[in-house]
Design a protein around this motif. Structure first.
Motif, PDB file in Angstrom:
ATOM      1  N   SER A  82      25.880 -51.660  -6.969  1.00 38.38           N
ATOM      2  CA  SER A  82      25.382 -50.403  -6.448  1.00 38.38           C
ATOM      3  C   SER A  82      24.361 -49.815  -7.402  1.00 38.38           C
ATOM      4  O   SER A  82      24.238 -50.226  -8.550  1.00 38.38           O
ATOM      5  N   SER A  83      23.629 -48.837  -6.909  1.00 45.53           N
ATOM      6  CA  SER A  83      22.539 -48.276  -7.688  1.00 45.53           C
ATOM      7  C   SER A  83      23.040 -47.415  -8.825  1.00 45.53           C
ATOM      8  O   SER A  83      24.092 -46.791  -8.743  1.00 45.53           O
ATOM      9  N   GLY A  84      22.263 -47.384  -9.881  1.00 44.28           N
ATOM     10  CA  GLY A  84      22.550 -46.533 -11.020  1.00 44.28           C
ATOM     11  C   GLY A  84      21.413 -45.555 -11.251  1.00 44.28           C
ATOM     12  O   GLY A  84      20.387 -45.595 -10.557  1.00 44.28           O
ATOM     13  N   PRO A  85      21.543 -44.641 -12.209  1.00 51.96           N
ATOM     14  CA  PRO A  85      20.510 -43.646 -12.471  1.00 51.96           C
ATOM     15  C   PRO A  85      19.176 -44.304 -12.802  1.00 51.96           C
ATOM     16  O   PRO A  85      19.097 -45.230 -13.604  1.00 51.96           O
ATOM     17  N   GLY A  86      18.121 -43.805 -12.181  1.00 51.57           N
ATOM     18  CA  GLY A  86      16.781 -44.281 -12.482  1.00 51.57           C
ATOM     19  C   GLY A  86      16.407 -45.600 -11.848  1.00 51.57           C
ATOM     20  O   GLY A  86      15.304 -46.099 -12.071  1.00 51.57           O
ATOM     21  N   GLU A  87      17.319 -46.199 -11.058  1.00 50.16           N
ATOM     22  CA  GLU A  87      17.007 -47.494 -10.451  1.00 50.16           C
ATOM     23  C   GLU A  87      16.252 -47.306  -9.146  1.00 50.16           C
ATOM     24  O   GLU A  87      16.203 -46.215  -8.572  1.00 50.16           O
ATOM     25  N   ALA A  88      15.661 -48.404  -8.670  1.00 50.19           N
ATOM     26  CA  ALA A  88      14.822 -48.357  -7.478  1.00 50.19           C
ATOM     27  C   ALA A  88      15.625 -47.914  -6.257  1.00 50.19           C
ATOM     28  O   ALA A  88      16.777 -48.288  -6.082  1.00 50.19           O
ATOM     29  N   ALA A  89      14.973 -47.111  -5.423  1.00 51.52           N
ATOM     30  CA  ALA A  89      15.603 -46.685  -4.175  1.00 51.52           C
ATOM     31  C   ALA A  89      15.531 -47.818  -3.161  1.00 51.52           C
ATOM     32  O   ALA A  89      14.757 -48.768  -3.304  1.00 51.52           O
ATOM     33  N   ALA A  90      16.335 -47.701  -2.126  1.00 53.70           N
ATOM     34  CA  ALA A  90      16.331 -48.713  -1.076  1.00 53.70           C
ATOM     35  C   ALA A  90      15.032 -48.648  -0.284  1.00 53.70           C
ATOM     36  O   ALA A  90      14.544 -47.565   0.034  1.00 53.70           O
ATOM     37  N   VAL A  91      14.484 -49.801   0.029  1.00 56.81           N
ATOM     38  CA  VAL A  91      13.292 -49.860   0.874  1.00 56.81           C
ATOM     39  C   VAL A  91      13.673 -50.175   2.315  1.00 56.81           C
ATOM     40  O   VAL A  91      12.813 -50.173   3.197  1.00 56.81           O
ATOM     41  N   GLY A  92      14.957 -50.457   2.545  1.00 50.92           N
ATOM     42  CA  GLY A  92      15.435 -50.761   3.887  1.00 50.92           C
ATOM     43  C   GLY A  92      16.857 -50.278   4.092  1.00 50.92           C
ATOM     44  O   GLY A  92      17.594 -50.042   3.134  1.00 50.92           O
ATOM     45  N   ILE A  93      17.222 -50.121   5.352  1.00 51.53           N
ATOM     46  CA  ILE A  93      18.567 -49.725   5.744  1.00 51.53           C
ATOM     47  C   ILE A  93      19.102 -50.800   6.675  1.00 51.53           C
ATOM     48  O   ILE A  93      18.418 -51.211   7.622  1.00 51.53           O
ATOM     49  N   VAL A  94      20.317 -51.288   6.404  1.00 53.01           N
ATOM     50  CA  VAL A  94      20.961 -52.251   7.297  1.00 53.01           C
ATOM     51  C   VAL A  94      22.209 -51.584   7.869  1.00 53.01           C
ATOM     52  O   VAL A  94      23.021 -51.035   7.135  1.00 53.01           O
ATOM     53  N   SER A  95      22.343 -51.651   9.171  1.00 55.65           N
ATOM     54  CA  SER A  95      23.408 -50.929   9.860  1.00 55.65           C
ATOM     55  C   SER A  95      23.995 -51.787  10.964  1.00 55.65           C
ATOM     56  O   SER A  95      23.302 -52.626  11.545  1.00 55.65           O
ATOM     57  N   ASN A  96      25.287 -51.570  11.238  1.00 55.47           N
ATOM     58  CA  ASN A  96      25.835 -52.180  12.445  1.00 55.47           C
ATOM     59  C   ASN A  96      25.228 -51.490  13.657  1.00 55.47           C
ATOM     60  O   ASN A  96      24.754 -50.358  13.575  1.00 55.47           O
ATOM     61  N   HIS A  97      25.227 -52.191  14.790  1.00 58.11           N
ATOM     62  CA  HIS A  97      24.512 -51.709  15.981  1.00 58.11           C
ATOM     63  C   HIS A  97      25.475 -51.652  17.157  1.00 58.11           C
ATOM     64  O   HIS A  97      26.078 -52.667  17.529  1.00 58.11           O
ATOM     65  N   ILE A  98      25.608 -50.454  17.733  1.00 52.51           N
ATOM     66  CA  ILE A  98      26.566 -50.246  18.817  1.00 52.51           C
ATOM     67  C   ILE A  98      25.906 -49.672  20.063  1.00 52.51           C
ATOM     68  O   ILE A  98      26.221 -50.082  21.184  1.00 52.51           O
ATOM     69  N   SER A  99      24.995 -48.723  19.879  1.00 58.69           N
ATOM     70  CA  SER A  99      24.509 -47.935  21.008  1.00 58.69           C
ATOM     71  C   SER A  99      23.049 -47.560  20.837  1.00 58.69           C
ATOM     72  O   SER A  99      22.497 -47.608  19.733  1.00 58.69           O
ATOM     73  N   CYS A 152      22.309 -44.645  20.964  1.00 59.75           N
ATOM     74  CA  CYS A 152      22.462 -43.422  20.176  1.00 59.75           C
ATOM     75  C   CYS A 152      22.298 -43.683  18.680  1.00 59.75           C
ATOM     76  O   CYS A 152      22.029 -42.742  17.912  1.00 59.75           O
ATOM     77  N   ASP A 153      22.456 -44.953  18.254  1.00 55.52           N
ATOM     78  CA  ASP A 153      22.284 -45.285  16.835  1.00 55.52           C
ATOM     79  C   ASP A 153      20.911 -44.849  16.327  1.00 55.52           C
ATOM     80  O   ASP A 153      20.772 -44.404  15.184  1.00 55.52           O
ATOM     81  N   ILE A 154      19.890 -45.000  17.180  1.00 56.53           N
ATOM     82  CA  ILE A 154      18.531 -44.665  16.772  1.00 56.53           C
ATOM     83  C   ILE A 154      18.431 -43.177  16.441  1.00 56.53           C
ATOM     84  O   ILE A 154      17.931 -42.792  15.379  1.00 56.53           O
ATOM     85  N   LEU A 155      18.914 -42.342  17.334  1.00 58.63           N
ATOM     86  CA  LEU A 155      18.889 -40.898  17.101  1.00 58.63           C
ATOM     87  C   LEU A 155      19.705 -40.527  15.876  1.00 58.63           C
ATOM     88  O   LEU A 155      19.331 -39.633  15.106  1.00 58.63           O
ATOM     89  N   LEU A 156      20.829 -41.195  15.702  1.00 65.85           N
ATOM     90  CA  LEU A 156      21.698 -40.895  14.568  1.00 65.85           C
ATOM     91  C   LEU A 156      20.970 -41.144  13.246  1.00 65.85           C
ATOM     92  O   LEU A 156      20.988 -40.290  12.342  1.00 65.85           O
TER      93      LEU A 156
END
Length: 387
Positions: free
Chosen positions: A146-163, A165-169
Motif C-alpha cells: 500500500s501507499s506510504g507518505p510522499g509516494e506516487a498517487a494512483a493513475v488508475g482505479i480498478v473496480s468490480n462491475h455490477i451495474s 449505477c457504478d459509473i455514477l457512483l
C-alpha cells in the motif's frame, strides 16, 4: 443447444443469475399485490425520480458548456467538483439515499497482504485457483504494498462491475476518466461530459479491422485519428491498440506529462456480475505496472437488484425507478504499488490485486467469463422464447 444445463455449465452461470423479487429477466411471477404496488409507483414515484435525475444530468451538461469561460488552469478542477455534486444528486434522485464510501486503512491492507504473502506459495502450487480458477493467474510470495507518505498517487482505479449505477457512483467520488467508444464524443449531452472527463476514446470498428477485437484510441475531443488518405486497413494498422493506449495513458500520467488528468477507471472483469462474485481479471489495467486504486462495490439487498444482469435495460430501469430506495457501499482500498516482479508480469499483478479484493470483500471467486455469460443469455432467450 439443449435447454438444460449440465452441472458444470450451471456453476459458470451463477455469477450472472439474478437474486431479487422479479427473477430472471425481470419476468418472475408476481403476486397481485406486487402488481398493484408497481402500477401505483409507476405513476407516482417513477416520474419524480426520472425528472429529478434528468434535471441533474442537464444541469451538469450546462455547467460543462459554461466551463469553457473559465481559465484552463482551473477548469478541470471546477468541472470535477461540479461533476461530483451533480452525480451525487443524480444518485439521490434515482433512490440511492444511502451512499457510503469507506476508506480502508493502510494497516488493514498490510495485514491482508502479509496473509497473502504467507499463502502465496500454496496458491502458486494450486495454480492460483483461489485467485481466479482457470484464468486467475498464479499467486505471488512478493505482492505489492500500500501507499506510504510522499509516494506516487494512483493513475488508475480498478473496480468490480455490477451495474450501470457504478459509473455514477465513481463519478460522484473521484470523477475518473473512462475508456469509451469513439462515437461517444459526438453524442448529445454525454459527448461533452465525456470530453471534460478526459475519456480515452476507443474505435471498435478499427479494432475489428486490425486484430479482431483490439481497437484504436485517442484522448482528445477532436476527430478520430484516422489520418488523411489511405485505406481503412492502413489507418487501423497505424493506430495503437486499446491496451497500448491505456498503458501509454497511465505512463504519461505517472510521469507528470498529463497535468490535471483524471485517474482512469477500468473494470478488469470485462463485464458485469450479480454482485456476489468476482470474475477473472483481464490484464489491460495492469500492463503499465503503475500504482492502482482498488475499489469494491456492494449494493444493498433491496426489492430490485441494481445488478444489470440478465434483464433488458428498459425493464431494469423501470424497476429501479419504481422502487423508491436503494443503497450502496463502496470500499476504497489503499493505493496498490506493484513489486518489481509484478511490474514485469501483468498477469501476476492482476491476480494479486484480484486476490486482495477477494480476501477483503468476501466475494466468491469464479472462473466464469464473458463467453459463459453470453452462452447463458442465449439459453435464457431460448427458454423464454425471446428473439
Amino acid at each position: 443447444m439443449s435447454g438444460k444445463a449440465s452441472a458444470g455449465e450451471e456453476e459458470l452461470t451463477q455469477p450472472f443469475q439474478r437474486h431479487d423479487r422479479y427473477g430472471t429477466l425481470g419476468m418472475g411471477p408476481l403476486s397481485t399485490g406486487e402488481k398493484i404496488r408497481l402500477a401505483v409507483l409507476a405513476v407516482t414515484v417513477l416520474p419524480i425520480k426520472l425528472v429529478g435525475a434528468m434535471t441533474a444530468l442537464l444541469s451538469f451538461w450546462l455547467c460543462c458548456r459554461l466551463s469553457f469561460l473559465l481559465p484552463g488552469n482551473v477548469r478541470s478542477d471546477a468541472v470535477a467538483r461540479l461533476g461530483n455534486w451533480h452525480c451525487r444528486a443524480c444518485l439521490w434522485w434515482l433512490g440511492f439515499w444511502r451512499v457510503t464510501w469507506i476508506k480502508v486503512g493502510d494497516q488493514q491492507q498490510q495485514q491482508q497482504q502479509q496473509q497473502q504473502q504467507q499463502q502465496g506459495s500454496g496458491a502458486k502450487k494450486a495454480g492460483g485457483s483461489k485467485a481466479g480458477g482457470k484464468a486467475g493467474g498464479k499467486g505471488s510470495t512478493r505482492p505489492g504494498r500500500s501507499s506510504g507518505p510522499g509516494e506516487a498517487a494512483a493513475v488508475g482505479i480498478v473496480s468490480n462491475h455490477i451495474s450501470w449505477c457504478d459509473i455514477l457512483l465513481h463519478m460522484s467520488r473521484s470523477f475518473p476518466a473512462f475508456v469509451a467508444r469513439s462515437q461517444t464524443r459526438n453524442m448529445p449531452i454525454v459527448g461533452i461530459i465525456s470530453y471534460m472527463m478526459g475519456c480515452l476514446y476507443v474505435d471498435r470498428e478499427a479494432s475489428a479491422r486490425k486484430r479482431g477485437g483490439v481497437g484504436s484510441a485517442s484522448t482528445d475531443g477532436g476527430s478520430s485519428a484516422n489520418g488523411s488518405g489511405g485505406s481503412d486497413s492502413d489507418a487501423a494498422a497505424a493506430q495503437p491498440r486499446v491496451s497500448d493506449a491505456v498503458r501509454r495513458r497511465m505512463d504519461d500520467a505517472a510521469a507528470g506529462r498529463l497535468p490535471g488528468a483524471r485517474p482512469l477507471l477500468l473494470f478488469p472483469e470485462g463485464t458485469t456480475t450479480n454482485g456476489r462474485y468476482l470474475l477473472p481479471f483481464k490484464t489491460g489495467a495492469f500492463l503499465a505496472g503503475q500504482p492502482l486504486q482498488p475499489v469494491v462495490i456492494r449494493y444493498g439487498e433491496d426489492c430490485v437488484s441494481p445488478a444489470w444482469e440478465m434483464i433488458p435495460a428498459a425493464r431494469h430501469l423501470f424497476l429501479m425507478l419504481c422502487n423508491p430506495l436503494h443503497s450502496v457501499t463502496a470500499f476504497e482500498l489503499p493505493v496498490y504499488h506493484p513489486s518489481e516482479e509484478e511490474k514485469r508480469d501483468p498477469r501476476l499483478y492482476s491476480a494479486n490485486v484480484r486476490k486482495l479484493m477477494l480476501d477483503f470483500s468476501g466475494l466468491q471467486s469464479t472462473s466464469a467469463t464473458y463467453t459463459d455469460k453470453m452462452a447463458y443469455m442465449q439459453r435464457l432467450k431460448q427458454e423464454y422464447g425471446l428473439s
